[in-house]
Design a protein around this motif. Structure first.
Motif, mmCIF file in Angstrom:
data_model
loop_
_atom_site.group_PDB
_atom_site.id
_atom_site.type_symbol
_atom_site.label_atom_id
_atom_site.label_comp_id
_atom_site.label_asym_id
_atom_site.label_seq_id
_atom_site.Cartn_x
_atom_site.Cartn_y
_atom_site.Cartn_z
ATOM 1 N N LEU A 188 89.639 -34.619 5.608
ATOM 2 C CA LEU A 188 89.237 -35.261 6.815
ATOM 3 C C LEU A 188 87.885 -34.776 7.329
ATOM 4 N N GLU A 189 87.797 -33.209 7.280
ATOM 5 C CA GLU A 189 86.514 -32.580 7.523
ATOM 6 C C GLU A 189 85.274 -32.997 6.657
ATOM 7 N N ILE A 190 85.582 -33.211 5.236
ATOM 8 C CA ILE A 190 84.548 -33.582 4.348
ATOM 9 C C ILE A 190 83.951 -35.057 4.757
ATOM 10 N N LEU A 191 84.659 -35.969 5.302
ATOM 11 C CA LEU A 191 84.324 -37.420 5.588
ATOM 12 C C LEU A 191 83.508 -37.138 6.957
ATOM 13 N N GLN A 192 83.913 -36.344 7.740
ATOM 14 C CA GLN A 192 83.395 -36.265 8.825
ATOM 15 C C GLN A 192 81.647 -35.419 8.858
ATOM 16 N N VAL A 193 81.755 -34.698 7.903
ATOM 17 C CA VAL A 193 80.574 -34.145 7.637
ATOM 18 C C VAL A 193 79.448 -34.939 6.938
ATOM 19 N N PHE A 194 79.965 -35.828 6.113
ATOM 20 C CA PHE A 194 79.035 -36.620 5.531
ATOM 21 C C PHE A 194 78.847 -38.153 6.053
ATOM 22 N N SER A 195 79.861 -38.357 6.902
ATOM 23 C CA SER A 195 79.671 -39.781 7.452
ATOM 24 C C SER A 195 79.147 -39.551 9.117
ATOM 25 N N ASP A 196 78.578 -40.647 9.758
ATOM 26 C CA ASP A 196 78.214 -40.967 11.116
ATOM 27 C C ASP A 196 79.429 -40.924 11.850
ATOM 28 N N ARG A 197 80.472 -41.753 11.421
ATOM 29 C CA ARG A 197 81.698 -41.946 12.112
ATOM 30 C C ARG A 197 82.865 -42.310 10.903
ATOM 31 N N VAL A 198 84.149 -41.822 11.240
ATOM 32 C CA VAL A 198 84.999 -41.841 10.396
ATOM 33 C C VAL A 198 86.109 -42.788 11.133
ATOM 34 N N THR A 199 86.804 -43.599 10.700
ATOM 35 C CA THR A 199 87.945 -44.338 11.207
ATOM 36 C C THR A 199 89.164 -44.557 10.446
ATOM 37 N N VAL A 200 90.175 -43.891 10.768
ATOM 38 C CA VAL A 200 91.483 -44.115 10.218
ATOM 39 C C VAL A 200 92.336 -45.114 10.464
ATOM 40 N N LEU A 201 92.479 -46.186 9.738
ATOM 41 C CA LEU A 201 93.382 -47.373 10.158
ATOM 42 C C LEU A 201 94.543 -47.586 9.299
ATOM 43 N N ASN A 202 95.495 -48.505 9.721
ATOM 44 C CA ASN A 202 96.722 -49.051 9.198
ATOM 45 C C ASN A 202 97.468 -47.947 8.644
ATOM 46 N N GLY A 203 97.818 -47.127 9.564
ATOM 47 C CA GLY A 203 99.024 -46.083 9.341
ATOM 48 C C GLY A 203 98.397 -45.162 8.295
ATOM 49 N N GLY A 204 97.173 -45.091 8.013
ATOM 50 C CA GLY A 204 96.420 -44.007 6.981
ATOM 51 C C GLY A 204 96.078 -44.682 5.680
ATOM 52 N N THR A 205 96.347 -45.814 5.583
ATOM 53 C CA THR A 205 96.307 -46.363 4.188
ATOM 54 C C THR A 205 94.733 -46.852 4.112
ATOM 55 N N THR A 206 93.851 -46.649 5.300
ATOM 56 C CA THR A 206 92.711 -47.436 5.304
ATOM 57 C C THR A 206 91.750 -46.472 5.682
ATOM 58 N N VAL A 207 90.466 -46.199 5.432
ATOM 59 C CA VAL A 207 89.673 -45.085 6.088
ATOM 60 C C VAL A 207 88.339 -46.036 5.932
ATOM 61 N N ARG A 208 87.601 -45.936 7.268
ATOM 62 C CA ARG A 208 86.453 -46.635 7.529
ATOM 63 C C ARG A 208 85.240 -45.600 7.661
ATOM 64 N N LEU A 209 83.954 -45.675 6.738
ATOM 65 C CA LEU A 209 83.101 -44.580 6.846
ATOM 66 C C LEU A 209 81.843 -45.369 7.367
ATOM 67 N N GLU A 210 81.119 -44.864 8.358
ATOM 68 C CA GLU A 210 79.988 -45.687 8.840
ATOM 69 C C GLU A 210 78.709 -44.764 8.918
ATOM 70 N N PHE A 211 77.616 -45.390 8.475
ATOM 71 C CA PHE A 211 76.464 -44.607 8.315
ATOM 72 C C PHE A 211 75.214 -45.395 8.968
ATOM 73 N N GLN A 212 74.580 -44.435 9.595
ATOM 74 C CA GLN A 212 73.226 -45.154 10.144
ATOM 75 C C GLN A 212 72.113 -45.509 9.044
ATOM 76 N N LEU A 213 71.612 -46.545 9.215
ATOM 77 C CA LEU A 213 70.396 -46.764 8.091
ATOM 78 C C LEU A 213 69.162 -46.259 8.886
ATOM 79 N N CYS A 214 68.220 -45.833 8.141
ATOM 80 C CA CYS A 214 66.988 -45.700 8.522
ATOM 81 C C CYS A 214 66.198 -46.936 8.981
ATOM 82 N N PRO A 215 65.387 -46.957 10.120
ATOM 83 C CA PRO A 215 64.678 -48.231 10.471
ATOM 84 C C PRO A 215 63.800 -48.532 9.585
#
Length: 215
Positions: A188-215
């Motif tokens: 989880l720490e690794i995911l948080q370091v590389f992603s702008d946002r991490v969301t764990v869903l569906n009882g832990g079976t799903t992870v959503r990683l979000e990244f901001q794109l440069c304009p």
């Protein structure tokens, strides 16, 4: 190769089939205009997997593979390359996306579908034992063929990638970054370091990683 669910005629121009053989054939299967790619071994499940999928936008890229292929092939590298052909990724962002998705995929494989105890990898003997268990489980038709799904969607300003496994999930409410008791906290720490946002869903079976794109 573009296929229909019955494997006879190319009814869906956006659905491609990967033979599961190599990164080279995966690269070909993910090439445009594909928006959804499924491993041949799982093709009979494609109707259920993609039921209700929105094909009105070309800003999506989905990949459904077996646990066996996810473990044995450089799937994330090829997947991120395919994303880079569809949207602008700086080199820094490409590295961050690859690192986060690779970690999420390995967590999905090892802890989600294979249910490997993270404590086994704390010593050399444990690593040897874990590898033997992994290979045995990968040869199991039921476990080795269990599904993992990657879904990317993006706008002009953000990219989100969701990794789903077929496991039973876990209680993530008490997981702390860099937890001393296993791989879930460090993962989880690794995911948080590389992603702008991490969301764990569906009882832990799903992870959503979000990244901001440069304009």
């Amino acid at each position: 190769m573009y296929v229909s669910v019955d494997r006879q005629v190319p009814a869906d121009a956006f659905l491609s089939c990967w033979d599961g053989a190599s990164e080279q054939t995966l690269d070909a299967a993910l090439a445009r205009p594909a928006r959804r790619c499924i491993e041949a071994e799982l093709l009979d499940r494609s109707a259920e997997t993609y039921e209700g999928a929105d094909l009105s936008t070309d800003k999506v890229l989905s990949l459904v593979i077996t646990t066996r292929s996810a473990y044995r092939h450089s799937v994330v590298k090829t997947y991120v390359q395919a994303l880079g052909e569809r949207l602008a990724l700086t080199e820094d962002l490409r590295i961050r996306v690859y690192s986060a998705v690779q970690e999420a995929l390995m967590n999905a494989v090892l802890h989600g579908n294979l249910r490997i105890d993270g404590g086994l990898r704390g010593s050399l003997d444990g690593l040897i034992a874990a590898q033997a268990i992994i290979e045995t489980k990968l040869e199991s038709p039921q476990i080795g063929s269990s599904m993992i799904r990657l879904d990317a969607d993006w706008t002009s300003s953000a990219l989100a990638i969701t990794v789903r496994d077929s496991g039973d999930g876990y209680d993530y409410s008490g997981v702390r970054p860099a937890a001393e008791d296993g791989m879930s906290g460090r993962g989880l720490e690794i995911l948080q370091v590389f992603s702008d946002r991490v969301t764990v869903l569906n009882g832990g079976t799903t992870v959503r990683l979000e990244f901001q794109l440069c304009p």
